[in-house]
Design a protein around this motif. Structure first.
Motif, mmCIF file in Angstrom:
data_model
loop_
_atom_site.group_PDB
_atom_site.id
_atom_site.type_symbol
_atom_site.label_atom_id
_atom_site.label_comp_id
_atom_site.label_asym_id
_atom_site.label_seq_id
_atom_site.Cartn_x
_atom_site.Cartn_y
_atom_site.Cartn_z
ATOM 1 N N LEU A 431 0.795 -1.222 0.000
ATOM 2 C CA LEU A 431 0.000 0.000 0.000
ATOM 3 C C LEU A 431 0.830 1.276 0.000
ATOM 4 N N ASN A 432 2.024 1.236 0.567
ATOM 5 C CA ASN A 432 2.858 2.436 0.663
ATOM 6 C C ASN A 432 3.889 2.499 -0.458
ATOM 7 N N PHE A 433 4.146 3.705 -0.944
ATOM 8 C CA PHE A 433 5.326 3.926 -1.773
ATOM 9 C C PHE A 433 6.525 4.014 -0.839
ATOM 10 N N GLU A 434 7.537 3.189 -1.077
ATOM 11 C CA GLU A 434 8.701 3.118 -0.202
ATOM 12 C C GLU A 434 9.986 3.272 -1.014
ATOM 13 N N ILE A 435 11.074 3.553 -0.309
ATOM 14 C CA ILE A 435 12.401 3.540 -0.916
ATOM 15 C C ILE A 435 13.321 2.718 -0.031
ATOM 16 N N SER A 436 13.967 1.723 -0.632
ATOM 17 C CA SER A 436 14.976 0.918 0.053
ATOM 18 C C SER A 436 16.268 0.997 -0.741
ATOM 19 N N MET A 437 17.365 0.652 -0.086
ATOM 20 C CA MET A 437 18.647 0.612 -0.772
ATOM 21 C C MET A 437 19.373 -0.663 -0.387
ATOM 22 N N LEU A 438 19.801 -1.412 -1.403
ATOM 23 C CA LEU A 438 20.630 -2.592 -1.189
ATOM 24 C C LEU A 438 22.081 -2.144 -1.184
ATOM 25 N N LEU A 439 22.771 -2.392 -0.066
ATOM 26 C CA LEU A 439 24.149 -1.944 0.122
ATOM 27 C C LEU A 439 25.061 -3.147 0.218
ATOM 28 N N GLU A 440 26.058 -3.187 -0.655
ATOM 29 C CA GLU A 440 26.962 -4.321 -0.698
ATOM 30 C C GLU A 440 28.294 -3.952 -0.066
ATOM 31 N N GLY A 441 28.845 -4.861 0.753
ATOM 32 C CA GLY A 441 30.163 -4.644 1.322
ATOM 33 C C GLY A 441 30.148 -4.591 2.834
ATOM 34 N N PRO A 442 31.246 -5.019 3.456
ATOM 35 C CA PRO A 442 31.318 -5.082 4.917
ATOM 36 C C PRO A 442 31.356 -3.717 5.589
ATOM 37 N N GLU A 443 31.736 -2.652 4.838
ATOM 38 C CA GLU A 443 31.813 -1.331 5.476
ATOM 39 C C GLU A 443 30.457 -0.917 6.039
ATOM 40 N N MET A 444 29.439 -0.949 5.190
ATOM 41 C CA MET A 444 28.114 -0.525 5.644
ATOM 42 C C MET A 444 27.517 -1.519 6.622
ATOM 43 N N ALA A 445 27.750 -2.801 6.398
ATOM 44 C CA ALA A 445 27.241 -3.810 7.325
ATOM 45 C C ALA A 445 27.792 -3.579 8.727
ATOM 46 N N GLU A 446 29.067 -3.221 8.826
ATOM 47 C CA GLU A 446 29.681 -2.997 10.122
ATOM 48 C C GLU A 446 29.120 -1.735 10.788
ATOM 49 N N ARG A 447 28.920 -0.681 10.001
ATOM 50 C CA ARG A 447 28.370 0.550 10.588
ATOM 51 C C ARG A 447 26.957 0.325 11.129
ATOM 52 N N LEU A 448 26.156 -0.409 10.401
ATOM 53 C CA LEU A 448 24.796 -0.680 10.873
ATOM 54 C C LEU A 448 24.809 -1.654 12.038
ATOM 55 N N ARG A 449 25.771 -2.577 12.053
ATOM 56 C CA ARG A 449 25.889 -3.479 13.200
ATOM 57 C C ARG A 449 26.214 -2.678 14.463
ATOM 58 N N GLU A 450 27.060 -1.649 14.328
ATOM 59 C CA GLU A 450 27.384 -0.806 15.477
ATOM 60 C C GLU A 450 26.152 -0.058 15.985
ATOM 61 N N VAL A 451 25.308 0.407 15.057
ATOM 62 C CA VAL A 451 24.066 1.063 15.466
ATOM 63 C C VAL A 451 23.187 0.074 16.230
ATOM 64 N N ALA A 452 23.074 -1.154 15.712
ATOM 65 C CA ALA A 452 22.262 -2.176 16.384
ATOM 66 C C ALA A 452 22.819 -2.496 17.764
ATOM 67 N N GLU A 453 24.130 -2.479 17.911
ATOM 68 C CA GLU A 453 24.723 -2.734 19.228
ATOM 69 C C GLU A 453 24.337 -1.644 20.220
ATOM 70 N N ARG A 454 24.286 -0.401 19.766
ATOM 71 C CA ARG A 454 23.833 0.673 20.658
ATOM 72 C C ARG A 454 22.373 0.471 21.033
ATOM 73 N N TYR A 455 21.584 -0.009 20.081
ATOM 74 C CA TYR A 455 20.189 -0.310 20.394
ATOM 75 C C TYR A 455 20.100 -1.422 21.444
ATOM 76 N N ARG A 456 20.968 -2.401 21.327
ATOM 77 C CA ARG A 456 20.937 -3.529 22.261
ATOM 78 C C ARG A 456 21.164 -3.049 23.709
ATOM 79 N N HIS A 457 22.098 -2.117 23.871
ATOM 80 C CA HIS A 457 22.401 -1.613 25.216
ATOM 81 C C HIS A 457 21.232 -0.815 25.796
ATOM 82 N N ALA A 458 20.364 -0.309 24.932
ATOM 83 C CA ALA A 458 19.202 0.454 25.394
ATOM 84 C C ALA A 458 17.927 -0.393 25.388
ATOM 85 N N SER A 459 18.081 -1.707 25.227
ATOM 86 C CA SER A 459 16.926 -2.598 25.097
ATOM 87 C C SER A 459 16.953 -3.675 26.170
#
Length: 488
Positions: A431-459
């Motif tokens: 139903l919604n118009f959305e925008i996603s981006m497929l990102l290849e490579g460990p650089e972005m995966a690692e940066r997002l993993r770090e964000v998730a780790e900060r979420y974990r400490h607040a969860s």
């Protein structure tokens, strides 16, 4: 009701007519509703119509399809054809030393659906604090020389967003073109709509409501279709996209301020060739709403980084559910670890089985969501899936209140990731118009993993034992909400 009719020939005839109409409505539903529709959604609609045929048909006629107006569908088909012609000879860029073996097939699928190529040479920065997100956009806008393209689900002028509006005003003072798109139905529901529109008009920005719902002007489609995209492009050189709405993190509702609620988002700043793909999406939406074709220009964004990326648009104007297809392919291909961050998690059967199957085959699957919800029925429908996830081995982390975790991204095997505006629910898939981006490579995966780790400490982690002991009244609401999830 029928017993109240008078016992006359007229009354008996009316009774027979009502019974006949009632039966015909039910028979028609069986013939019409299942056509080209998922079985769970069809069953939900049939249940509603069988319980109350007349009311059910009225609701189905209003909300039972996701088709756009015919003219807009024609435009989108024409634009897809143009994009396909322009990009036909642009190859997908893959680094053999970084690409996983299943990626070429996924890229072929995405090209067939969107015509947009996978491009290398991009540099990305993740911003996960509101004021930093606004400041990063302000810096980009202050460097604008030709144009600024703004598209958000919600835009509201307020103290916290003032730097953004001031930057747009400075850009207009330099004769930079400023174009703004905002979802119509959403924006009129929130405070300060008039002040926001007055501000844009006073600075000389061109602005337009997306998917306007004004029946008296002939502007009509399914009322709950939304343009849920959030993006910004400056001169075709720098782009932004993600989950952020351009509004105070409290959304300015008095009830949120009293409870201390704030929304937490993740925002991606991108430089490189893929910025042009983000801009193509804006220009397509601008044409659909204004009938104005805007030239992107001949600028060269360069190749400032090493990230390979492709934009994946989705929504009612596409033949397939591009975001759902991409999510499923990546989940099925994962062999080590999947991190999912989603504020609204109401998966269809395919997504639910993909996630639980991954956990059962030994993939470490984690879901980050909020301990509280801002949408009652969606929140309870989401909770109805927790037991099956936990039993399959999925670890669930609930971000502590009063923060509403609104970020939307996934990371797979530390090698590739998906980032954008799309939730994991039927609204975002169909139903919604959305925008996603497929990102290849460990650089972005690692940066997002770090964000998730900060979420974990607040969860806090949710365990199966604790979940099974939740109050009975909550279980009832969860179960009822799940019945309606196919219609949400």
């Amino acid at each position: 009701m029928l017993d109240l009719l008078p016992d006359t020939g007229l009354g008996q005839g009316l009774t027979v007519a009502i019974v006949v109409v009632d039966v015909l409505l039910r028979i028609a539903a069986v013939a019409v509703v299942p056509y080209n529709r998922r079985p769970p959604a069809a069953m939900a609609w049939l249940l509603l119509i069988m319980v109350q045929p007349m009311l059910g048909w009225i609701i189905f006629a209003t909300l039972g399809h996701n088709r756009l107006p015919r003219g807009r569908r024609r435009k989108m088909r024409a634009l897809q054809g143009v994009i396909g012609e322009v990009t036909r000879d642009i190859p997908d860029e893959e680094d053999p030393e970084r690409s996983v073996e299943w990626l070429p097939g996924v890229l072929q699928m995405l090209r067939a659906q969107t015509s947009l190529p996978h491009l290398g040479g991009n540099a990305c920065v993740v911003h996960d604090e509101f004021d930093d997100q606004v400041a990063s956009m302000v810096r980009a806008i202050d460097g604008a020389e030709r144009y600024v393209h703004v598209e958000f689900y919600l835009i509201v002028a307020s103290e916290r967003t003032e730097p953004f509006f001031a930057a747009l005003e400075r850009a207009r003072g330099r004769d930079v073109d400023v174009r703004v798109l905002v979802d119509h139905v959403t924006s009129v529901r929130y405070p300060r709509r008039k002040e926001t529109v007055d501000r844009l008009e006073a600075m000389g920005a061109q602005w337009q409501d997306m998917l306007p719902l004004r029946p008296l002007r002939g502007q009509w489609q399914r009322p709950d279709l939304r343009n849920h995209r959030k993006l910004l492009v400056v001169d075709g050189d720098v782009g932004f996209m993600g989950s952020l709405n351009l509004v105070d993190p409290t959304y300015l509702w008095t009830k949120n301020v009293k409870r201390g609620l704030e929304w937490k988002d993740t925002w991606l700043e991108v430089r490189g060739p893929v910025v042009r793909e983000i801009d193509v999406l804006f220009l397509a939406d601008w044409w659909a709403e204004t009938n104005e074709l805007v030239d992107q220009g001949q600028g060269d964004p360069g190749r400032p980084g090493e990230v390979e990326a492709s934009v994946v648009p989705s929504g009612p104007g596409f033949e397939g559910e591009n975001n759902l297809r991409l999510f499923l392919e990546c989940i099925h291909a994962a062999v080590d670890r999947i991190t999912i961050v989603s504020p609204y998690f109401v998966p269809d059967d395919a997504m639910s089985y993909a996630i639980t199957s991954a956990a059962m085959r030994g993939v470490r699957v984690e879901l980050f969501a909020s301990a509280i919800g801002d949408q009652f029925w969606t929140f309870h429908a989401q909770r109805s899936y927790y037991e099956s996830l936990l039993r399959a081995g999925v670890r669930i982390w609930l971000y502590r209140e009063p923060i509403v975790l609104h970020s939307k991204f996934m990371v797979f095997d530390g090698q590739h990731s998906i980032f954008g505006s799309s939730n994991i629910d039927m609204r975002s898939f169909g139903l919604n118009f959305e925008i996603s981006m497929l990102l290849e490579g460990p650089e972005m995966a690692e940066r997002l993993r770090e964000v998730a780790e900060r979420y974990r400490h607040a969860s806090s982690e949710l365990t199966l034992e604790a979940w099974l002991e939740r109050p009975r009244i909550g279980q009832i609401f969860d179960n009822v909400a799940r019945l309606t999830s196919a219609l949400q």
